[in-house]
Structures are given as C-alpha cells and as structure tokens.
Design an enzyme around this catalytic site. Structure first.
Site, short mmCIF file in Angstrom:
data_model
loop_
_atom_site.label_atom_id
_atom_site.label_comp_id
_atom_site.label_asym_id
_atom_site.label_seq_id
_atom_site.Cartn_x
_atom_site.Cartn_y
_atom_site.Cartn_z
N LYS A 1 30.48 88.79 85.51
CA LYS A 1 29.78 89.24 83.85
C LYS A 1 29.96 89.70 83.58
O LYS A 1 30.31 89.68 82.51
CB LYS A 1 28.60 89.90 84.30
CG LYS A 1 27.11 89.02 85.31
CD LYS A 1 25.76 89.35 85.08
CE LYS A 1 24.64 88.08 86.49
NZ LYS A 1 23.75 88.88 86.34
N ASP B 1 19.30 87.20 80.90
CA ASP B 1 18.99 88.23 81.47
C ASP B 1 18.03 89.22 81.32
O ASP B 1 16.70 89.15 81.75
CB ASP B 1 19.80 89.00 82.75
CG ASP B 1 20.88 88.47 83.82
OD1 ASP B 1 20.30 87.39 84.07
OD2 ASP B 1 22.21 89.14 84.33
P1 NAP Z 1 25.32 96.97 89.81
O1 NAP Z 1 25.79 96.73 88.84
O2 NAP Z 1 26.17 97.15 91.30
O3 NAP Z 1 24.67 98.41 89.78
C1 NAP Z 1 23.45 98.61 90.65
C2 NAP Z 1 22.60 99.59 90.44
O4 NAP Z 1 22.27 100.22 91.73
C3 NAP Z 1 23.34 101.20 90.16
O5 NAP Z 1 22.31 101.87 88.97
C4 NAP Z 1 23.91 101.68 91.77
O6 NAP Z 1 23.18 103.39 91.04
C5 NAP Z 1 22.81 101.63 92.10
N1 NAP Z 1 22.73 101.77 93.49
C6 NAP Z 1 23.41 100.56 94.36
N2 NAP Z 1 22.93 101.14 96.03
C7 NAP Z 1 22.41 102.54 95.28
C8 NAP Z 1 22.18 103.19 96.04
N3 NAP Z 1 21.85 103.26 98.29
N4 NAP Z 1 20.66 104.61 96.00
C9 NAP Z 1 20.53 104.83 94.72
N5 NAP Z 1 20.93 103.75 93.93
C10 NAP Z 1 21.84 102.63 94.31
O7 NAP Z 1 24.24 95.61 89.86
P2 NAP Z 1 23.16 95.16 89.09
O8 NAP Z 1 24.13 93.30 88.95
O9 NAP Z 1 22.67 95.69 88.42
O10 NAP Z 1 22.19 94.30 89.85
C11 NAP Z 1 20.81 94.84 90.54
C12 NAP Z 1 19.64 94.64 91.67
O11 NAP Z 1 19.33 93.57 90.39
C13 NAP Z 1 20.20 93.55 92.85
O12 NAP Z 1 19.58 93.67 93.29
C14 NAP Z 1 20.07 92.37 91.56
O13 NAP Z 1 20.10 91.16 92.55
C15 NAP Z 1 19.50 92.37 90.85
N6 NAP Z 1 19.29 91.36 90.21
C16 NAP Z 1 18.17 90.69 89.83
C17 NAP Z 1 18.32 89.50 88.63
C18 NAP Z 1 17.10 88.66 88.71
O14 NAP Z 1 17.37 87.28 87.83
N7 NAP Z 1 16.17 88.38 89.39
C19 NAP Z 1 19.75 88.96 87.99
C20 NAP Z 1 20.40 90.33 88.39
C21 NAP Z 1 20.13 90.56 88.91
P3 NAP Z 1 25.24 104.40 90.85
O15 NAP Z 1 25.19 103.37 89.60
O16 NAP Z 1 24.57 105.61 91.27
O17 NAP Z 1 26.24 103.05 91.93
#
Ligand code: NAP
Length: 289
Positions: free
Chosen positions: A73, A109
C-alpha cells in the site's frame, strides 16, 4: 481471419503478497454481476520485488482498476502518475484507477471506515471524543477521514509511543490530535465516546488477544474494531459484556470496496449484494451479526 480486437470487458484485480486469502475477488465478482458489467476481478500474487513491473502491466494489459493490499500500500505510491488527496492524507494507496494509461492512486480505507461507522454505530461524529489504538497504515487513513467529521478530540495510543506522537504531530493543523503510550489509556477511556482498534491484536490466528484491558470498557462507549477475521473479535465480545455498542470491520471492508468500484465504473455500488457475498463467504447470516 477475424478476431475480436476490442476488449470491452472490465478487467479488475487485487495485488498483494499473500493474496490467496483475499475476499475481494468474491465480493467484486458478485458486484460486477449485479451491475450487469461484463468483466473479471482477479487475485494477483505480486512479490515486493515485482511491484514496479506489475504496475506497468496494469497499463499494458488494460486493467481498469486495481486494489492494493499488504504489503504494497505504501510502496506502490512511487509507481503511480497521480495521487489523490485521500492517498496523500492517508499516506497509502489501496485503489488504482487506470484512465487510458494514466494511473491515479486513491485511499478508500479511511472513507470506507467512516461511512461504515456512521451507518452502523455512531451517526454523529462531530464533537465526539475518539481514542484510536494503533498507529500503522490503517490508522493513518482512518484518522485522516475521522478528522473530516470535526470530532472534539482524537487521541492516538500505540505500543511504540513515538509513532503515535509523530502521527499526532503531523495532524496538528487538522484538529485536536494527541499521541500517547498504551499505558496512558486508562486515564483517557473514561472521557472517550468511541474507542477504535486499528492494531492487528485479536486478528486470526490469535483471536484470544486483546488490545486493551477489558475492565476499562464502560457503558455508553462505542467499541469499534477494524479486524473482520474473526467477524466478532474478543474486544467486541468484551464490549458487549460491558454494555457498549459494538462495530466490526466487515462494513469497512465492504465500503472501501464500494468506493473503489464506484471510481472504476462510475456506477453506484450494489452494497447489499457485496455484503451478502461477504456473509456467505464467512458462512454467517445477517442474524448472526
Ligand atoms: P500495520 O501497519 O502493520 O500496523 C499494525 C499496528 O498494530 C501498529 O500500530 C502496531 O504497533 C500494532 N501492533 C501490532 N502488534 C501489536 C501487539 N502485539 N501489541 C500492541 N500493538 C501491536 O497494519 P495495518 O495495515 O495498519 O492493519 C491493522 C489492522 O487493521 C489489521 O488487523 C488489518 O486486518 C485491519 N484492517 C482492516 C481493514 C478492513 O477493511 N476492515 C482494512 C485495513 C486494515 P507498533 O507500531 O508498536 O508496531
């Protein structure tokens, strides 16, 4: 020999790595059928090293539109001709529109999330006090779209607190936005109207994990989770027990796809058909939601 050299079918697809798990092909195939548009929406497995060539192939093969998912992305932005305001504000692209070889990147999104939140759980966001857990890619798009709704405040809490501070600082001009550590949320939740989990904590294959202490949830709070696998996360279950309104990630997924389809086709997306296709894919009925 006569051949059909005019391809009138609409070619669409989604690029990601991995991609086999993506539900977008099912949802968009149902939508194209409902609209009576001849075409196809295909999953495209693109490894990071192939991204530039894959984007060039959108032009060569005449794809009208592409969705972009993890991990491309952000990286895809450098290969596009234009970036819409939504992509610049969200810092990521999930939708590409091909206008005769000119590729424009959008981020649906954030607007997809806000449309779903308003439709399903919190119709009025103006004046709301919002706590966002997480500061990753999804958080950016969501926060930038939330700020368009004039909330009273947005507090971003993240495991890596520096990222929350940086993100908050980048939006100083757009409203009251603060960054905090996860340890600080106990003092913030009592004065919050909506808490939104944008972290991946609680997502399959670790559905038992919680992004916050459930003892902090209180009656009257709207608890929202971007995760849609599982459809009802443990956080949402705990929210229900605590008397909160709950909102899951399926609506966001459907509306981000609906906006993308509208950009590609110029037609109103058949949102109900898309929702039914997703419920079928998850093997649940409306009553289970
Ligand atoms: P990302 O860029 O990898 O960000 C992950 C986030 O989660 C970061 O803030 C990270 O914190 C935090 N995190 C990960 N593991 C953690 C843990 N064990 N404890 C505390 N914080 C933790 O991922 P993303 O693309 O933003 O996606 C995040 C979520 O949104 C996913 O579950 C995805 O499936 C969902 N999502 C849903 C949709 C939808 O259409 N419904 C669309 C997009 C995303 P750090 O910065 O400290 O690593």
């Amino acid at each position: 020999m006569t051949g059909n050299t005019t391809n009138t079918d609409m070619l669409l697809g989604v690029m990601g790595d991995p991609i086999a798990q993506s539900k977008s092909p099912l949802m968009h195939t149902a939508a194209l059928k409902a609209l009576g548009i001849p075409g196809a929406y295909v999953p495209l497995h693109i490894a990071p090293g192939q991204l530039g060539e894959a984007v060039q192939a959108i032009r060569t093969l005449g794809f009208r539109g592409i969705n972009v998912t993890i991990p491309h992305k952000i990286a895809v932005m450098e290969y596009l001709d234009r970036l819409d305001e939504s992509a610049l504000a969200g810092g990521a692209v999930n939708t590409i529109v091909n206008d005769n070889g000119v590729l424009t990147g959008y981020n649906t999104d954030g607007i997809g999330y806000v449309r779903s939140l308003k439709a399903e759980a919190a119709p009025e966001l103006a004046g709301a006090r919002i706590l966002v857990l997480g500061a990753g890619g999804a958080a950016r798009g969501v926060i930038s779209a939330l700020l368009q709704e004039n909330p009273a405040s947005v507090v971003i809490a993240n495991r890596t607190a520096d990222k929350a501070h940086e993100l908050a600082a980048s939006w100083q001009a757009a409203g009251s936005v603060t960054g905090v550590s996860m340890e600080e949320i106990a003092g913030i939740i009592p004065d919050s109207d909506i808490v939104i989990n944008t972290t991946s904590v609680g997502m399959y294959p670790y559905p038992d994990e919680l992004p916050l202490d459930p003892g902090l949830l209180h009656k009257g709070l709207v608890v929202s989770d971007l995760i849609y696998n599982p459809l009802r996360t443990r956080l949402l279950e705990e929210g229900l027990k605590a008397g909160c309104s709950i909102h899951g990630g399926l609506g966001m997924f459907i509306y981000q796809g609906a906006y993308a389809l509208e950009y590609w086709t110029g037609r109103a997306a058949p949102v109900e058909t898309m929702r039914q296709a997703m419920l079928e894919a998850f093997g649940v009925s409306e009553a289970d939601m």
